[in-house]
Write an enzyme that holds these catalytic residues in place. Structure first.
Site, PDB file in Angstrom:
ATOM      1  N   CYS A   1      58.402  24.904 -29.594  1.00 40.86           N
ATOM      2  CA  CYS A   1      57.865  24.827 -30.957  1.00 40.86           C
ATOM      3  C   CYS A   1      58.504  25.831 -31.912  1.00 40.86           C
ATOM      4  O   CYS A   1      58.341  25.718 -33.129  1.00 40.86           O
ATOM      5  CB  CYS A   1      56.354  25.041 -30.933  1.00 40.86           C
ATOM      6  SG  CYS A   1      55.464  23.791 -29.974  1.00 40.86           S
TER       7      CYS A   1
ATOM      8  N   HIS B   1      53.261  27.646 -37.485  1.00 41.83           N
ATOM      9  CA  HIS B   1      53.341  26.453 -36.640  1.00 41.83           C
ATOM     10  C   HIS B   1      51.950  25.838 -36.582  1.00 41.83           C
ATOM     11  O   HIS B   1      50.954  26.532 -36.374  1.00 41.83           O
ATOM     12  CB  HIS B   1      53.824  26.866 -35.246  1.00 41.83           C
ATOM     13  CG  HIS B   1      53.628  25.817 -34.198  1.00 41.83           C
ATOM     14  ND1 HIS B   1      54.003  24.506 -34.376  1.00 41.83           N
ATOM     15  CD2 HIS B   1      53.089  25.893 -32.954  1.00 41.83           C
ATOM     16  CE1 HIS B   1      53.706  23.820 -33.289  1.00 41.83           C
ATOM     17  NE2 HIS B   1      53.152  24.636 -32.411  1.00 41.83           N
TER      18      HIS B   1
ATOM     19  N   ASN C   1      49.983  18.371 -34.312  1.00 42.47           N
ATOM     20  CA  ASN C   1      51.025  19.304 -33.883  1.00 42.47           C
ATOM     21  C   ASN C   1      52.305  18.501 -33.649  1.00 42.47           C
ATOM     22  O   ASN C   1      52.388  17.723 -32.705  1.00 42.47           O
ATOM     23  CB  ASN C   1      50.566  20.006 -32.601  1.00 42.47           C
ATOM     24  CG  ASN C   1      51.587  21.003 -32.067  1.00 42.47           C
ATOM     25  OD1 ASN C   1      52.779  20.921 -32.355  1.00 42.47           O
ATOM     26  ND2 ASN C   1      51.116  21.926 -31.259  1.00 42.47           N
TER      27      ASN C   1
END
Length: 331
Positions: A115, A258, A288
């Protein structure tokens, strides 16, 4: 931590797939009461891609180039910054290169830091551009998480969505635009809390007995990831802001994290004492998006006018590993 490097974000772009997946549809599929999935995951809608990550990434790349007023002939290197490649070989940047079909054999290579891939690529690009090695760098994050999920396990699967985002990076050319500080750390006691075991040499098909699909799906111990993150994030942020010139959090116009989970975003907002207008949160309508998550949030901040030229922003995230990364940016 690293010293300041001149860098300007010339243009950004973000896209989602055409296929919308509402949480209410997952409720129906799993035989749950309406509203259950949204209540558990915090996601109202996510998007599902039926094509390839390279195709999706090319769409975002073209938008970023248009926003920068440049074309592929101006690009010196293409960096693929994704966590879920279309295949192990070649690198996804090569497949993205094929989709974009630049007019010259511009080099293309991958950065995979889960990520955090976009942040790592941004840090590398800042060094390359500040050193004069390249003038224009195209960074593309494109992830299709939906294909590797076990939808019966909402804790690991219900939070994810597909998407892509891109940025064209170039020299500051006399402006104040810069990466003021960047830092990364890995805490490998969490190396197996978030993983896809299959797809590499460790669990190659001829080394595995039984269905290969069982180890080709995403697995996550969300509680363990969260506990590690909250342990290490506060001192990490303190060190990063000090490195950037003793910046105080209240003085930052924006924090762009994030988009990991609604619990993670809520904790971050509370623990760092962020005002609602300080934090960029697109999670409920995207989920996400893995590596594409943070640059999608960055693009949303720029497109909406929340991040303006000369503003300072903290880009912050966690990823599998367990790794933490952050950049203090003067946009």
């Amino acid at each position: 931590m690293t010293a300041a490097r001149a860098l300007r974000i010339l243009g950004t772009g973000a896209v989602v797939p055409d296929n919308e997946l509402l949480s209410t549809a997952i409720d129906e599929r799993l035989g749950l009461a309406a509203g259950t999935v949204e209540a558990r995951t915090g996601v109202r809608v996510r998007y599902v891609e039926h094509g390839t990550a390279a195709q999706l990434g090319a769409r975002a790349a073209r938008k970023a180039l248009a926003a920068a007023g440049l074309d592929l002939a101006d690009v010196d290197v293409i960096i693929g910054a994704s966590a879920t490649p279309d295949q192990p070989l070649p690198c996804n940047a090569a497949l993205l290169h094929e989709e974009l079909a630049p007019p010259h054999p511009v080099p293309a290579w991958d950065v995979n830091a889960s990520c955090l891939s976009f942040l790592v690529a941004l840090d590398l690009a800042a060094t390359l551009i500040d050193a004069g090695r390249h003038r224009h760098v195209l960074v593309v994050s494109s992830d299709i998480a939906s294909v590797g999920l076990d939808w019966s396990e909402l804790g690991a699967s219900g939070i994810f969505g597909d998407g892509a985002a891109a940025a064209v990076l170039g020299p500051a050319d006399g402006t104040d635009s810069a990466v003021l500080a960047a830092g990364f750390s890995t805490h490998s006691e969490g190396a197996h809390t978030c993983e896809i075991p299959g797809g590499g040499s460790r669990h190659a098909p001829d080394r595995v007995e039984g269905p290969y699909g069982d180890i080709a799906r995403f697995r996550m111990d969300g509680g363990a990831v969260f506990r590690l993150a909250i342990q290490h994030l506060p001192p990490f942020v303190d060190g990063l802001l000090a490195e950037a010139g003793d910046i105080e959090l209240p003085d930052l116009p924006l924090v762009i994290p994030h988009q990991a989970s609604h619990h993670g975003l809520s904790w971050l907002r509370q623990r760092l004492g962020l005002r609602d207008d300080q934090m960029v949160d697109i999670y409920a309508d995207r989920g996400n998006q893995v590596a594409a998550s943070l640059p999608s949030a960055l693009h949303a901040a720029i497109e909406s006018g929340r991040l303006r030229r000369g503003d300072l922003a903290l880009l912050l995230g966690t990823g599998a590993g367990l790794s933490i990364g952050g950049i203090v940016l003067c946009y």
